[in-house]
Write a protein that holds these residues in place. Structure first.
Motif, short mmCIF file in Angstrom:
data_model
loop_
_atom_site.label_atom_id
_atom_site.label_comp_id
_atom_site.label_asym_id
_atom_site.label_seq_id
_atom_site.Cartn_x
_atom_site.Cartn_y
_atom_site.Cartn_z
N SER A 155 0.80 -1.03 -0.01
CA SER A 155 -0.11 -0.11 0.01
C SER A 155 0.79 1.28 0.17
O SER A 155 2.02 1.12 0.31
N ALA A 204 -3.11 3.27 2.17
CA ALA A 204 -3.79 3.81 0.88
C ALA A 204 -3.64 2.82 -0.26
O ALA A 204 -2.69 2.29 -0.52
N THR A 250 -4.72 3.80 -6.93
CA THR A 250 -5.85 3.85 -7.97
C THR A 250 -5.29 4.64 -8.94
O THR A 250 -6.15 4.68 -10.27
N ALA A 291 -14.26 0.32 -0.86
CA ALA A 291 -14.49 1.31 0.41
C ALA A 291 -15.75 0.80 1.10
O ALA A 291 -15.99 1.06 2.41
N GLU A 320 -11.09 0.78 9.20
CA GLU A 320 -11.02 2.21 8.84
C GLU A 320 -11.27 2.66 7.40
O GLU A 320 -11.11 1.68 6.44
N PRO A 321 -11.71 3.83 7.21
CA PRO A 321 -12.13 4.08 6.02
C PRO A 321 -10.67 3.99 5.06
O PRO A 321 -9.82 4.39 5.39
N LEU A 322 -11.04 3.65 3.88
CA LEU A 322 -10.10 3.56 2.76
C LEU A 322 -9.92 4.77 2.28
O LEU A 322 -10.55 5.42 1.94
N SER A 323 -8.43 5.01 2.06
CA SER A 323 -7.93 6.12 0.94
C SER A 323 -7.34 5.70 -0.04
O SER A 323 -6.77 4.41 -0.13
N GLN A 324 -7.12 6.59 -1.21
CA GLN A 324 -6.49 6.27 -2.40
C GLN A 324 -5.47 7.34 -2.68
O GLN A 324 -5.69 8.50 -2.35
N VAL A 325 -4.52 6.93 -3.56
CA VAL A 325 -3.60 7.80 -4.14
C VAL A 325 -3.22 7.49 -5.44
O VAL A 325 -3.33 6.36 -5.62
#
Length: 360
Positions: free
Chosen positions: A150, A155, A158, A290, A299-304
């Protein structure tokens, strides 16, 4: 999971050492066989060992690699360890923990029908032998999940920039630097002009396709002796692009470079290597992931979006929706501080298991 991770990390698998990669492939295959309940197929292509499991007609591809950037013997200076919830060792983050998480996630499913698992042995050096295999499988599937590590904070990745590599060679004419330099054609000076021209290429590409493209001169060499006008100069160029249009534009412009000095000749070789993983290829899968994370109370997923490439670039380029960065949570890929947060391993495995079930 930690026992399985130790087994993989302590079997060193430097990409350039095909014998070491073959030993690693045997360990990966045995671990996967045990957890997936099926015998792997080992594919050796130009001396590089890849491992594959196929269950029925593939609809979902799970993709990883077992080679690392760490030369054989790195375990002596970077030994396997687990202390205070942190696992360390060469390749632990990139990406052997991702393989362990994948195997355990799939082992929890009631059936593996419709899945294909591919663990390649040359990702770190460009996937030259595995690319056709990856792209062929991706064209058959409705989704690809890449178990690369990750990004920061866990994160998902994407979007990834595409990669191109070029070699620019300037041919000049040698002469004695003291007696008659005017009779030479200085390839080093001409190459300096071409480095400046690359800035103009970058500006032209930005004007055509938007920001985000980087064109970076890297390795340079020129000349044969300190008192001789260089007859040849060479430059390697690293290109990162956010879109396929930008990759095409760079290729078009860089091939039109012209010499500034009479008598000099320019030769450009190379070209696109990995296509970009554009955000559109990941959008629906990230939304699905998500939603699953929220339903599981994670925990909420994040993207980068990241500049580095992976084999997910190939699957996206083949037209398969792709979600990357589903592997380990930690830090330090290719660096001395490489590590994995062990408590996150079962969490990420659980997320992957539910995601596979939702998609296939």
């Amino acid at each position: 999971m930690l026992g399985d991770l130790e087994e993989l990390v302590t079997c060193e698998s430097y990409s350039a050492d095909h014998a070491a990669v073959a030993r690693s492939a045997r360990v990966v295959a045995a671990q996967g066989d045990r957890l997936l309940g099926a015998r792997a197929t080992t594919l050796v292509i130009d001396g590089v060992s890849h491992v594959r499991w196929t269950f029925g007609t593939p609809r979902v591809l799970l993709l990883g690699h077992h080679d690392t950037v760490w030369p054989i013997g790195s375990l002596r200076t970077r030994p396997w360890s687990v202390e205070a919830g942190v696992a360390r060792g060469p390749g632990v983050f990139d990406m052997k923990a991702g393989l362990v998480q994948m195997f355990h996630a799939l082992a929890s499913l009631p059936t593996l029908d419709g899945l294909c698992v591919l663990v390649t042995g040359d990702e770190e050096v460009g996937s030259d032998t595995s690319r056709p295999l990856i792209e062929d499988l991706a064209r058959q599937c409705r989704a690809t999940f890449v178990l690369e590590a990750s990004a920061g904070g866990g994160a998902l990745k994407t979007a990834r920039k595409g990669v191109s590599h070029y070699d620019i060679t300037v041919h000049g004419r040698a002469a004695h630097a003291g007696l008659e330099p005017e009779k030479g054609v200085n390839a080093a000076v001409e190459l300096a002009h071409q480095i400046g021209a690359l800035d103009r290429v970058a500006a032209a590409v930005a004007a055509e396709t938007g920001p985000g493209t980087t064109i970076t001169p890297t390795l340079l060499s020129a000349g044969t002796a300190g008192n001789t006008v260089p007859a040849r100069a060479d430059l390697s160029v690293d290109v990162r692009v956010p879109t396929a249009a930008a990759q095409d534009a760079v290729d078009r412009h860089i091939r039109t470079l012209l010499p500034q000095h009479t008598g000099a000749r320019i030769e450009v070789s190379g070209g696109p290597n990995r296509p970009p993983l554009e955000a559109a290829a990941s959008r629906e899968l990230f939304t699905r992931a998500a939603d699953i994370a929220a339903r599981l109370g994670l925990e909420p997923l994040s993207q980068v979006a990241v500049g580095g490439a992976s084999d997910g670039n190939y699957t996206a380029g083949a037209g398969c929706p792709t979600l990357d960065g589903l592997g380990a949570v930690g830090d330090g890929a290719h660096a001395d501080h490489e590590h994995v947060i062990t408590a996150e391993m079962p969490v990420r495995a659980r997320l992957l298991a539910h995601l596979v079930e939702a998609v296939r």
